[in-house]
Design a protein around this motif. Structure first.
Motif, PDB file in Angstrom:
ATOM      1  N   SER A  35      -4.280  -5.919 -10.224  1.00 19.31           N
ATOM      2  CA  SER A  35      -3.594  -6.638  -9.143  1.00 19.31           C
ATOM      3  C   SER A  35      -4.475  -6.893  -7.938  1.00 19.31           C
ATOM      4  O   SER A  35      -4.165  -7.756  -7.114  1.00 19.31           O
ATOM      5  CB  SER A  35      -2.383  -5.839  -8.673  1.00 19.31           C
ATOM      6  N   THR A  43       5.158 -12.419  -1.835  1.00 21.38           N
ATOM      7  CA  THR A  43       5.874 -11.177  -2.118  1.00 21.38           C
ATOM      8  C   THR A  43       7.360 -11.464  -2.293  1.00 21.38           C
ATOM      9  O   THR A  43       8.000 -10.980  -3.219  1.00 21.38           O
ATOM     10  CB  THR A  43       5.665 -10.158  -0.975  1.00 21.38           C
ATOM     11  N   ALA A  62      -1.156  -2.546   0.547  1.00 25.65           N
ATOM     12  CA  ALA A  62      -1.673  -3.790   1.110  1.00 25.65           C
ATOM     13  C   ALA A  62      -2.875  -3.510   2.012  1.00 25.65           C
ATOM     14  O   ALA A  62      -3.020  -2.409   2.548  1.00 25.65           O
ATOM     15  CB  ALA A  62      -0.583  -4.512   1.889  1.00 25.65           C
ATOM     16  N   ASP A  63      -3.713  -4.524   2.184  1.00 21.56           N
ATOM     17  CA  ASP A  63      -4.950  -4.359   2.932  1.00 21.56           C
ATOM     18  C   ASP A  63      -4.770  -4.489   4.447  1.00 21.56           C
ATOM     19  O   ASP A  63      -5.374  -3.739   5.215  1.00 21.56           O
ATOM     20  CB  ASP A  63      -5.974  -5.399   2.457  1.00 21.56           C
ATOM     21  N   TYR A  64      -3.988  -5.480   4.883  1.00 21.15           N
ATOM     22  CA  TYR A  64      -3.893  -5.732   6.321  1.00 21.15           C
ATOM     23  C   TYR A  64      -3.412  -4.529   7.141  1.00 21.15           C
ATOM     24  O   TYR A  64      -3.870  -4.337   8.272  1.00 21.15           O
ATOM     25  CB  TYR A  64      -3.006  -6.950   6.621  1.00 21.15           C
ATOM     26  N   GLY A 116       4.554 -17.091   3.091  1.00 19.56           N
ATOM     27  CA  GLY A 116       3.834 -17.608   1.926  1.00 19.56           C
ATOM     28  C   GLY A 116       4.623 -17.452   0.636  1.00 19.56           C
ATOM     29  O   GLY A 116       4.319 -18.078  -0.378  1.00 19.56           O
ATOM     30  N   GLY A 117       5.606 -16.565   0.657  1.00 24.08           N
ATOM     31  CA  GLY A 117       6.427 -16.336  -0.528  1.00 24.08           C
ATOM     32  C   GLY A 117       5.748 -15.510  -1.605  1.00 24.08           C
ATOM     33  O   GLY A 117       6.325 -15.295  -2.673  1.00 24.08           O
ATOM     34  N   VAL A 159      -3.193 -16.633  -4.318  1.00 22.72           N
ATOM     35  CA  VAL A 159      -2.435 -15.769  -3.399  1.00 22.72           C
ATOM     36  C   VAL A 159      -2.981 -15.948  -1.978  1.00 22.72           C
ATOM     37  O   VAL A 159      -2.228 -16.040  -1.013  1.00 22.72           O
ATOM     38  CB  VAL A 159      -2.527 -14.290  -3.853  1.00 22.72           C
ATOM     39  N   TYR A 168      13.256 -14.461   6.479  1.00 17.50           N
ATOM     40  CA  TYR A 168      12.198 -15.436   6.731  1.00 17.50           C
ATOM     41  C   TYR A 168      11.373 -15.592   5.465  1.00 17.50           C
ATOM     42  O   TYR A 168      11.153 -14.634   4.734  1.00 17.50           O
ATOM     43  CB  TYR A 168      11.291 -14.959   7.874  1.00 17.50           C
ATOM     44  N   ALA A 187       4.720  -7.660   7.778  1.00 16.06           N
ATOM     45  CA  ALA A 187       6.172  -7.454   7.827  1.00 16.06           C
ATOM     46  C   ALA A 187       6.643  -6.724   6.577  1.00 16.06           C
ATOM     47  O   ALA A 187       7.592  -5.944   6.609  1.00 16.06           O
ATOM     48  CB  ALA A 187       6.897  -8.791   7.953  1.00 16.06           C
ATOM     49  N   HIS A 239     -10.685 -10.591   0.069  1.00 17.43           N
ATOM     50  CA  HIS A 239     -10.544  -9.804  -1.159  1.00 17.43           C
ATOM     51  C   HIS A 239      -9.093  -9.439  -1.457  1.00 17.43           C
ATOM     52  O   HIS A 239      -8.819  -8.556  -2.267  1.00 17.43           O
ATOM     53  CB  HIS A 239     -11.424  -8.551  -1.101  1.00 17.43           C
ATOM     54  N   ILE A 240      -8.155 -10.121  -0.809  1.00 13.75           N
ATOM     55  CA  ILE A 240      -6.747  -9.905  -1.134  1.00 13.75           C
ATOM     56  C   ILE A 240      -6.423 -10.699  -2.403  1.00 13.75           C
ATOM     57  O   ILE A 240      -6.690 -11.904  -2.471  1.00 13.75           O
ATOM     58  CB  ILE A 240      -5.843 -10.378   0.026  1.00 13.75           C
ATOM     59  N   ARG A 260      -1.789 -19.121  -0.033  1.00 14.90           N
ATOM     60  CA  ARG A 260      -0.419 -19.205   0.490  1.00 14.90           C
ATOM     61  C   ARG A 260       0.027 -17.971   1.270  1.00 14.90           C
ATOM     62  O   ARG A 260       0.821 -18.076   2.190  1.00 14.90           O
ATOM     63  CB  ARG A 260       0.576 -19.490  -0.658  1.00 14.90           C
ATOM     64  N   GLN A 285       0.903 -13.283 -11.724  1.00 15.81           N
ATOM     65  CA  GLN A 285      -0.458 -12.798 -11.957  1.00 15.81           C
ATOM     66  C   GLN A 285      -1.299 -13.615 -12.933  1.00 15.81           C
ATOM     67  O   GLN A 285      -2.509 -13.483 -12.941  1.00 15.81           O
ATOM     68  CB  GLN A 285      -0.397 -11.345 -12.463  1.00 15.81           C
ATOM     69  N   TYR A 288      -4.592  -5.025  -5.460  1.00 14.37           N
ATOM     70  CA  TYR A 288      -4.082  -4.195  -4.366  1.00 14.37           C
ATOM     71  C   TYR A 288      -4.969  -2.952  -4.276  1.00 14.37           C
ATOM     72  O   TYR A 288      -5.635  -2.581  -5.244  1.00 14.37           O
ATOM     73  CB  TYR A 288      -2.645  -3.746  -4.671  1.00 14.37           C
TER      74      TYR A 288
HETATM   75  C1  LIG Z   1      -0.783 -11.381  -7.767  1.00 14.76           C
HETATM   76  C2  LIG Z   1      -0.729 -10.858  -6.362  1.00 14.76           C
HETATM   77  C3  LIG Z   1      -1.765 -10.041  -5.896  1.00 14.76           C
HETATM   78  C4  LIG Z   1      -1.752  -9.546  -4.590  1.00 14.76           C
HETATM   79  N1  LIG Z   1      -2.778  -8.749  -4.192  1.00 14.76           N
HETATM   80  C5  LIG Z   1      -2.785  -8.259  -2.924  1.00 14.76           C
HETATM   81  C6  LIG Z   1      -3.866  -7.437  -2.455  1.00 14.76           C
HETATM   82  O1  LIG Z   1      -4.861  -7.185  -3.166  1.00 14.76           O
HETATM   83  N2  LIG Z   1      -3.797  -6.957  -1.197  1.00 14.76           N
HETATM   84  C7  LIG Z   1      -2.751  -7.248  -0.358  1.00 14.76           C
HETATM   85  O2  LIG Z   1      -2.756  -6.785   0.776  1.00 14.76           O
HETATM   86  N3  LIG Z   1      -1.733  -8.026  -0.761  1.00 14.76           N
HETATM   87  C8  LIG Z   1      -1.728  -8.540  -2.018  1.00 14.76           C
HETATM   88  N4  LIG Z   1      -0.692  -9.367  -2.410  1.00 14.76           N
HETATM   89  C9  LIG Z   1       0.405  -9.670  -1.445  1.00 14.76           C
HETATM   90  C10 LIG Z   1       0.039 -10.884  -0.602  1.00 14.76           C
HETATM   91  O3  LIG Z   1      -0.967 -10.529   0.316  1.00 14.76           O
HETATM   92  C11 LIG Z   1       1.225 -11.474   0.155  1.00 14.76           C
HETATM   93  O4  LIG Z   1       0.751 -12.639   0.735  1.00 14.76           O
HETATM   94  C12 LIG Z   1       1.823 -10.677   1.296  1.00 14.76           C
HETATM   95  O5  LIG Z   1       2.203  -9.393   0.930  1.00 14.76           O
HETATM   96  C13 LIG Z   1       3.098 -11.318   1.801  1.00 14.76           C
HETATM   97  O6  LIG Z   1       2.805 -12.426   2.580  1.00 14.76           O
HETATM   98  P1  LIG Z   1       3.598 -13.781   2.421  1.00 14.76           P
HETATM   99  O7  LIG Z   1       3.116 -14.655   3.516  1.00 14.76           O
HETATM  100  O8  LIG Z   1       3.487 -14.294   1.054  1.00 14.76           O
HETATM  101  O9  LIG Z   1       5.086 -13.317   2.793  1.00 14.76           O
HETATM  102  P2  LIG Z   1       6.506 -13.573   2.093  1.00 14.76           P
HETATM  103  O10 LIG Z   1       6.457 -13.162   0.679  1.00 14.76           O
HETATM  104  O11 LIG Z   1       6.969 -14.945   2.392  1.00 14.76           O
HETATM  105  O12 LIG Z   1       7.378 -12.552   2.939  1.00 14.76           O
HETATM  106  C14 LIG Z   1       7.253 -11.146   2.781  1.00 14.76           C
HETATM  107  C15 LIG Z   1       8.278 -10.443   3.678  1.00 14.76           C
HETATM  108  O13 LIG Z   1       7.929 -10.577   5.058  1.00 14.76           O
HETATM  109  C16 LIG Z   1       8.962 -11.223   5.801  1.00 14.76           C
HETATM  110  N5  LIG Z   1       8.275 -12.098   6.762  1.00 14.76           N
HETATM  111  C17 LIG Z   1       7.367 -13.056   6.458  1.00 14.76           C
HETATM  112  N6  LIG Z   1       6.861 -13.596   7.587  1.00 14.76           N
HETATM  113  C18 LIG Z   1       7.450 -12.959   8.621  1.00 14.76           C
HETATM  114  C19 LIG Z   1       7.331 -13.066  10.053  1.00 14.76           C
HETATM  115  N7  LIG Z   1       6.483 -13.935  10.620  1.00 14.76           N
HETATM  116  N8  LIG Z   1       8.086 -12.248  10.814  1.00 14.76           N
HETATM  117  C20 LIG Z   1       8.941 -11.343  10.246  1.00 14.76           C
HETATM  118  N9  LIG Z   1       9.093 -11.203   8.911  1.00 14.76           N
HETATM  119  C21 LIG Z   1       8.356 -12.000   8.117  1.00 14.76           C
HETATM  120  C22 LIG Z   1       9.796 -11.946   4.770  1.00 14.76           C
HETATM  121  O14 LIG Z   1      11.122 -12.099   5.207  1.00 14.76           O
HETATM  122  C23 LIG Z   1       9.678 -11.019   3.569  1.00 14.76           C
HETATM  123  O15 LIG Z   1      10.584  -9.968   3.695  1.00 14.76           O
HETATM  124  C24 LIG Z   1      -0.671  -9.874  -3.715  1.00 14.76           C
HETATM  125  C25 LIG Z   1       0.362 -10.707  -4.157  1.00 14.76           C
HETATM  126  C26 LIG Z   1       0.339 -11.198  -5.470  1.00 14.76           C
HETATM  127  C27 LIG Z   1       1.450 -12.080  -5.925  1.00 14.76           C
END
Ligand SMILES: Cc1cc2nc3c(=O)[nH]c(=O)nc-3n(C[C@H](O)[C@H](O)[C@H](O)COP(=O)(O)OP(=O)(O)OC[C@H]3O[C@@H](n4cnc5c(N)ncnc54)[C@H](O)[C@@H]3O)c2cc1C
Ligand code: FES
Ligand code: FES
Lengths: 155, 265
Positions: free
Chosen positions: B181, B33, B120-122, B30-31, B103, B27, B114, B97-98, B106, A44, B183
């Motif tokens: 955050s 979460t 979360a918003d989506y 973006g990592g 964040v 999988y 998933a 606005h996420i 990536r 964060q 969220y």
């Molecule tokens: C500081 C901070 C603030 C945030 N604020 C918000 C917010 O305001 N609103 C919001 O909605 N989110 C928010 N997020 C979460 C963000 O949107 C993440 O990008 C999202 O939750 C996870 O996406 P990722 O691509 O990073 O997935 P990852 O972290 O890489 O994966 C998340 C999970 O999904 C699985 N996965 C990933 N891709 C696939 C696939 N194609 N098929 C099957 N499983 C899969 C992984 O195995 C893992 O279990 C925030 C995150 C942070 C760190």
């Protein structure tokens, strides 16, 4: 251990790392580039922001392996010899830092803002800084610095 | 962080094969979460299968009546996409606005759905806009995909490949963000698609995203914002935490639905 290779501040680097090595650990501990800071463990604070292939990213929330083959730049790569980057100079001119802990991340984030928005408004700067926390300045002079830095970067 | 094996998958098939041959493979998208979760030692996968190089998982296509977004498309790409901004501006605004810019640079739509974080918003975007979730095995309506808190219909190893959004007649998303955050404390997607009105709520319920039937009835075919505001939502089964009580969240559902309806106009 797998080998990771990337370009950091224009130089090719390569090392054996454990897969769990974070990009920020690789930069700080393997390459000695300690300008990139770690201020939290919750993704964060933004003290760790670097550029990966030109876009700002939190290097504490990326594995070094994910940067394989990428072009990474850190705060150390911004200045041109002894001449500070216009955004660094703007932070100095406008008193944009106090303790300086957040500053590398702020500057790297600001440079990315100007990449996507060459002439940001004050509101846009404030919104962009959502992922960068500062415990000292109250943000006011950071915003001022970034507005001045953006102008200077336009030349 | 516990150690794990890391592999960059070269194709969808390669990713699915690597997942199924691992003891406990995850999988990596973006990592945004998954990596914080690993850092806290809340998960211990044996293998991470990075999807970053699977080129055909990223990208946005306009199929006429619908927009299809590849699983590995980042929030920043959706927010800036010309197709999404012109055809479904509510979705571009939601993505924009996420969290914060880093964040959004990536984090991906596939990872977000998933994971199905209840704030979360989506998930609200997908259910409100009546999206279809496409995996390597099947296609299913968003309503059947999000099953519970952090739970989805995905089977072990099933890969989200894309999400397809029918173009709505009218839509807007309104969120009351957690100031730290970003969220959603409560977020509501109000949409009218092919004559059907939907109001999908995230952030509020103990079991994740849901459609608010009484709000949808009040909105009606004219998206009556004033009527939505008057709906008294029950606080039963809503989240209560340091950020907001269940009663406050109930109140916010009507207010956010009303704001979204007014913006959708
Ligand atoms: C500081 C901070 C603030 C945030 N604020 C918000 C917010 O305001 N609103 C919001 O909605 N989110 C928010 N997020 C979460 C963000 O949107 C993440 O990008 C999202 O939750 C996870 O996406 P990722 O691509 O990073 O997935 P990852 O972290 O890489 O994966 C998340 C999970 O999904 C699985 N996965 C990933 N891709 C696939 C696939 N194609 N098929 C099957 N499983 C899969 C992984 O195995 C893992 O279990 C925030 C995150 C942070 C760190
Ligand atoms: S160290 Fe705080 S976001 Fe990276
Ligand atoms: S100047 Fe001290 S944290 Fe920002």
């Amino acid at each position: 251990m797998p080998t990771v290779s990337m370009t950091v501040n224009g130089k090719s680097v390569s090392a054996e790392v454990e897969p769990r090595t974070l990009l920020v650990q690789y930069l700080r501990e393997h390459l000695g580039l300690t300008g990139t800071h770690v201020g939290c463990d919750t993704s964060q604070c933004g003290a760790c922001v670097v550029h990966v292939d030109g876009e700002s990213a939190k290097s504490c929330t990326m594995l070094a392996m994910q940067a394989e083959g990428s072009d990474v730049s850190t705060i150390e790569g911004l200045a041109d010899g002894d001449t500070l980057h216009p955004m660094q100079e703007a932070f100095r001119e406008n008193h944009g830092l106090q303790c300086g802990f957040c500053t590398p991340g702020m500057v790297m984030s600001a440079v990315d803002l100007v990449r996507t928005n060459a002439d940001p408004s004050e509101q846009e700067v404030r919104e962009w800084l959502e992922g960068n926390l500062c415990r000292c300045t109250g943000y006011h002079n950071i915003v001022k610095s970034i507005l001045a830095g953006a102008k200077a970067m336009q030349g | 962080m516990y150690n794990f094996n890391y592999k960059k998958a070269s194709s969808r098939d390669d990713a699915v094969a690597a997942q199924s041959s691992a003891d406990d493979g995850s999988y990596l998208a973006g990592g945004m979460t998954l990596i914080p979760t690993l850092k806290q030692r809340l998960a211990q996968p044996s293998d991470l299968i990075d999807l970053a190089d699977v080129g055909d998982l990223a990208g946005i296509s306009d199929d006429g009546g619908a927009i299809t977004i590849g699983a590995m498309t980042t929030h920043a790409t959706v927010a800036e996409s010309e197709v999404v901004t012109s055809k479904i501006p509510a979705l571009a605004a939601l993505a924009g606005h996420i969290g914060d810019p880093q964040v959004r640079n990536r984090g991906t739509i596939g990872g977000s759905i998933a994971n199905n974080d209840p704030a979360a918003d989506y998930p609200a975007g997908c259910v409100g806009l009546n999206a279809t979730i496409i995996t390597n095995k099947r296609e299913l309506p968003a309503e059947d995909f999000f099953t519970d808190l952090f739970e989805t219909a995905l089977e072990e190893g099933e890969l989200v490949t894309a999400v397809s959004f029918p173009i709505p007649d009218k839509a807007a998303y309104a969120k009351f963000p957690n100031p730290a955050s970003r969220y959603a404390i409560v977020g509501v997607m109000v949409a009218q698609t092919g004559g059907e009105t939907r109001a999908a709520v995230t952030g509020a319920s103990q079991s994740g995203v849901f459609r608010a039937a009484d709000i949808e009835a009040a909105l009606g075919s004219g998206l009556d914002a004033a009527a939505a505001k008057e709906v008294k939502v029950s606080a039963d089964n809503l989240n209560a935490d340091i950020h907001a009580s269940a009663e406050y969240r109930a109140h916010l559902i009507s207010i956010m639905a009303s704001r979204a309806a007014a913006a959708a106009g």
